[in-house]
Motif scaffolding. Structure first.
Motif, PDB file in Angstrom:
ATOM      1  N   VAL A 100      31.045  68.702  55.068  1.00 44.28           N
ATOM      2  CA  VAL A 100      30.133  69.546  54.299  1.00 44.28           C
ATOM      3  C   VAL A 100      30.623  69.698  52.860  1.00 44.28           C
ATOM      4  O   VAL A 100      29.841  69.620  51.905  1.00 44.28           O
ATOM      5  CB  VAL A 100      29.977  70.923  54.975  1.00 44.28           C
ATOM      6  N   ALA A 101      31.913  69.896  52.685  1.00 43.19           N
ATOM      7  CA  ALA A 101      32.472  70.015  51.334  1.00 43.19           C
ATOM      8  C   ALA A 101      32.246  68.735  50.536  1.00 43.19           C
ATOM      9  O   ALA A 101      31.912  68.785  49.347  1.00 43.19           O
ATOM     10  CB  ALA A 101      33.958  70.344  51.414  1.00 43.19           C
ATOM     11  N   ASP A 102      32.416  67.589  51.171  1.00 42.19           N
ATOM     12  CA  ASP A 102      32.186  66.307  50.493  1.00 42.19           C
ATOM     13  C   ASP A 102      30.726  66.155  50.096  1.00 42.19           C
ATOM     14  O   ASP A 102      30.407  65.621  49.025  1.00 42.19           O
ATOM     15  CB  ASP A 102      32.606  65.151  51.388  1.00 42.19           C
ATOM     16  N   PHE A 103      29.819  66.617  50.950  1.00 39.65           N
ATOM     17  CA  PHE A 103      28.391  66.541  50.659  1.00 39.65           C
ATOM     18  C   PHE A 103      28.042  67.401  49.447  1.00 39.65           C
ATOM     19  O   PHE A 103      27.297  66.979  48.549  1.00 39.65           O
ATOM     20  CB  PHE A 103      27.591  66.993  51.881  1.00 39.65           C
ATOM     21  N   ILE A 104      28.602  68.600  49.394  1.00 39.72           N
ATOM     22  CA  ILE A 104      28.376  69.476  48.244  1.00 39.72           C
ATOM     23  C   ILE A 104      28.941  68.843  46.974  1.00 39.72           C
ATOM     24  O   ILE A 104      28.314  68.881  45.905  1.00 39.72           O
ATOM     25  CB  ILE A 104      29.008  70.858  48.497  1.00 39.72           C
ATOM     26  N   GLU A 105      30.111  68.240  47.098  1.00 45.67           N
ATOM     27  CA  GLU A 105      30.719  67.600  45.926  1.00 45.67           C
ATOM     28  C   GLU A 105      29.870  66.432  45.430  1.00 45.67           C
ATOM     29  O   GLU A 105      29.747  66.222  44.216  1.00 45.67           O
ATOM     30  CB  GLU A 105      32.127  67.115  46.254  1.00 45.67           C
ATOM     31  N   GLN A 106      29.270  65.676  46.337  1.00 42.52           N
ATOM     32  CA  GLN A 106      28.394  64.580  45.918  1.00 42.52           C
ATOM     33  C   GLN A 106      27.240  65.101  45.068  1.00 42.52           C
ATOM     34  O   GLN A 106      26.863  64.481  44.074  1.00 42.52           O
ATOM     35  CB  GLN A 106      27.857  63.846  47.143  1.00 42.52           C
ATOM     36  N   ALA A 107      26.684  66.235  45.468  1.00 41.50           N
ATOM     37  CA  ALA A 107      25.602  66.841  44.685  1.00 41.50           C
ATOM     38  C   ALA A 107      26.108  67.279  43.312  1.00 41.50           C
ATOM     39  O   ALA A 107      25.462  67.038  42.286  1.00 41.50           O
ATOM     40  CB  ALA A 107      25.014  68.023  45.444  1.00 41.50           C
ATOM     41  N   ALA A 108      27.271  67.912  43.291  1.00 41.13           N
ATOM     42  CA  ALA A 108      27.842  68.372  42.021  1.00 41.13           C
ATOM     43  C   ALA A 108      28.125  67.202  41.087  1.00 41.13           C
ATOM     44  O   ALA A 108      27.854  67.268  39.879  1.00 41.13           O
ATOM     45  CB  ALA A 108      29.120  69.164  42.288  1.00 41.13           C
ATOM     46  N   GLN A 109      28.656  66.119  41.641  1.00 37.91           N
ATOM     47  CA  GLN A 109      28.951  64.948  40.821  1.00 37.91           C
ATOM     48  C   GLN A 109      27.680  64.299  40.288  1.00 37.91           C
ATOM     49  O   GLN A 109      27.650  63.816  39.148  1.00 37.91           O
ATOM     50  CB  GLN A 109      29.767  63.945  41.628  1.00 37.91           C
ATOM     51  N   ALA A 110      26.630  64.281  41.100  1.00 43.45           N
ATOM     52  CA  ALA A 110      25.363  63.693  40.657  1.00 43.45           C
ATOM     53  C   ALA A 110      24.777  64.491  39.497  1.00 43.45           C
ATOM     54  O   ALA A 110      24.254  63.910  38.535  1.00 43.45           O
ATOM     55  CB  ALA A 110      24.376  63.653  41.821  1.00 43.45           C
ATOM     56  N   ILE A 111      24.880  65.802  39.569  1.00 42.29           N
ATOM     57  CA  ILE A 111      24.371  66.644  38.489  1.00 42.29           C
ATOM     58  C   ILE A 111      25.202  66.467  37.224  1.00 42.29           C
ATOM     59  O   ILE A 111      24.684  66.353  36.115  1.00 42.29           O
ATOM     60  CB  ILE A 111      24.356  68.121  38.936  1.00 42.29           C
ATOM     61  N   GLN A 112      26.522  66.419  37.394  1.00 45.83           N
ATOM     62  CA  GLN A 112      27.381  66.265  36.236  1.00 45.83           C
ATOM     63  C   GLN A 112      27.188  64.905  35.581  1.00 45.83           C
ATOM     64  O   GLN A 112      27.288  64.768  34.353  1.00 45.83           O
ATOM     65  CB  GLN A 112      28.847  66.447  36.635  1.00 45.83           C
ATOM     66  N   ALA A 113      26.872  63.886  36.377  1.00 45.70           N
ATOM     67  CA  ALA A 113      26.639  62.552  35.819  1.00 45.70           C
ATOM     68  C   ALA A 113      25.412  62.515  34.926  1.00 45.70           C
ATOM     69  O   ALA A 113      25.332  61.751  33.965  1.00 45.70           O
ATOM     70  CB  ALA A 113      26.481  61.533  36.957  1.00 45.70           C
ATOM     71  N   GLN A 114      24.441  63.405  35.207  1.00 40.08           N
ATOM     72  CA  GLN A 114      23.239  63.470  34.389  1.00 40.08           C
ATOM     73  C   GLN A 114      23.531  64.104  33.040  1.00 40.08           C
ATOM     74  O   GLN A 114      22.925  63.756  32.038  1.00 40.08           O
ATOM     75  CB  GLN A 114      22.164  64.276  35.116  1.00 40.08           C
ATOM     76  N   ASP A 115      24.474  65.053  33.051  1.00 37.83           N
ATOM     77  CA  ASP A 115      24.865  65.735  31.821  1.00 37.83           C
ATOM     78  C   ASP A 115      26.335  66.124  31.935  1.00 37.83           C
ATOM     79  O   ASP A 115      26.667  67.174  32.497  1.00 37.83           O
ATOM     80  CB  ASP A 115      24.000  66.991  31.610  1.00 37.83           C
ATOM     81  N   PRO A 116      27.251  65.307  31.434  1.00 35.77           N
ATOM     82  CA  PRO A 116      28.683  65.561  31.617  1.00 35.77           C
ATOM     83  C   PRO A 116      29.245  66.734  30.845  1.00 35.77           C
ATOM     84  O   PRO A 116      30.411  67.067  30.979  1.00 35.77           O
ATOM     85  CB  PRO A 116      29.316  64.250  31.138  1.00 35.77           C
ATOM     86  N   SER A 117      28.434  67.416  30.043  1.00 33.98           N
ATOM     87  CA  SER A 117      28.955  68.482  29.195  1.00 33.98           C
ATOM     88  C   SER A 117      29.300  69.770  29.948  1.00 33.98           C
ATOM     89  O   SER A 117      30.240  70.455  29.586  1.00 33.98           O
ATOM     90  CB  SER A 117      27.960  68.818  28.083  1.00 33.98           C
ATOM     91  N   PRO A 118      28.543  70.203  31.068  1.00 33.72           N
ATOM     92  CA  PRO A 118      28.880  71.497  31.723  1.00 33.72           C
ATOM     93  C   PRO A 118      30.270  71.474  32.324  1.00 33.72           C
ATOM     94  O   PRO A 118      30.740  70.432  32.749  1.00 33.72           O
ATOM     95  CB  PRO A 118      27.805  71.632  32.808  1.00 33.72           C
TER      96      PRO A 118
END
Length: 212
Positions: free
Chosen positions: A194-212
């Motif tokens: 579950v933690a890995d799944f959440i991290e995949q989502a976080a990484q996908a969002i950060q890849a769209q905008d690496p500034s946050p």
């Protein structure tokens, strides 16, 4: 879950939902969102899915992660959603005060946590807050998943929210999905997955905008 995500370097805040109404839970979540120094990925499990669907409209929220979670549409309540999907709630009768309890360890194990150790089940049942039955009838104004990316963890063999219903919800959301053979309490029985799944989502969002 908190420790695993913190070890990955994420700032984590667990919302303490009062479970007195959907509106109260959304307000509690929004207060936590407002305190975050950066943009937010909201994660909701079970009933928490309805909460993040409403609270996720906040401008700081970049995405939504549903863990075997409810996800009503705009103008829809959880009860209406379940009725539409032909999945009425069963075995969850409110008491004289209108509260639904999950404080019996044997029932908790059967419905929620069939693959969790008896010791953990007893602890979970001991700390489980009751939820106001009326909350299931409160409609959302606007579903955040209509505008923001979503991820959905589907648990196969779930006795609390049928797997077929989860699949229909994930398809409606257009969510990126992962399937896992697990009880409803995947956070306890498969925390690393579950933690890995959440991290995949976080990484996908950060890849769209690496500034946050």
């Amino acid at each position: 879950m908190i420790a695993l995500l913190q070890q990955k370097g994420y700032r984590v805040t667990a919302v303490q939902n009062p479970l007195s109404s959907l509106a109260d839970d959304v307000s509690a979540t929004r207060r936590v969102i407002d305190r975050q120094p950066h943009e937010v990925l909201l994660v909701g499990h079970s009933w928490g899915g309805a909460v993040i669907t409403a609270a996720g409209n906040a401008s700081k929220v970049r995405g939504l992660v549903y863990l075997s979670a409810l996800a009503p549409d705009s103008g829809q309540s959880v009860a209406q959603m379940l009725q539409r999907l032909h999945a009425p709630m069963s075995g969850m009768q409110p008491d004289a005060d209108g509260l639904i309890w999950l404080d019996d360890a044997a029932a908790y194990a059967q419905v929620m946590a069939g693959d969790v150790s008896p010791e953990q089940v007893r602890h979970l049942a001991a700390v489980q807050q009751p939820i106001a039955a009326a909350a299931f009838g409160e409609p959302l104004a606007h579903a955040a998943w209509r505008d923001k990316p979503s991820w959905y963890l589907i648990t196969e063999g779930d006795q609390a929210l049928p797997t077929a219903v989860q699949r229909k919800l994930a398809a409606l959301l257009g969510a990126r999905t992962r399937q896992l053979i697990s009880s409803h309490m995947s956070l306890m029985s498969h925390p690393q997955v579950v933690a890995d799944f959440i991290e995949q989502a976080a990484q996908a969002i950060q890849a769209q905008d690496p500034s946050p």
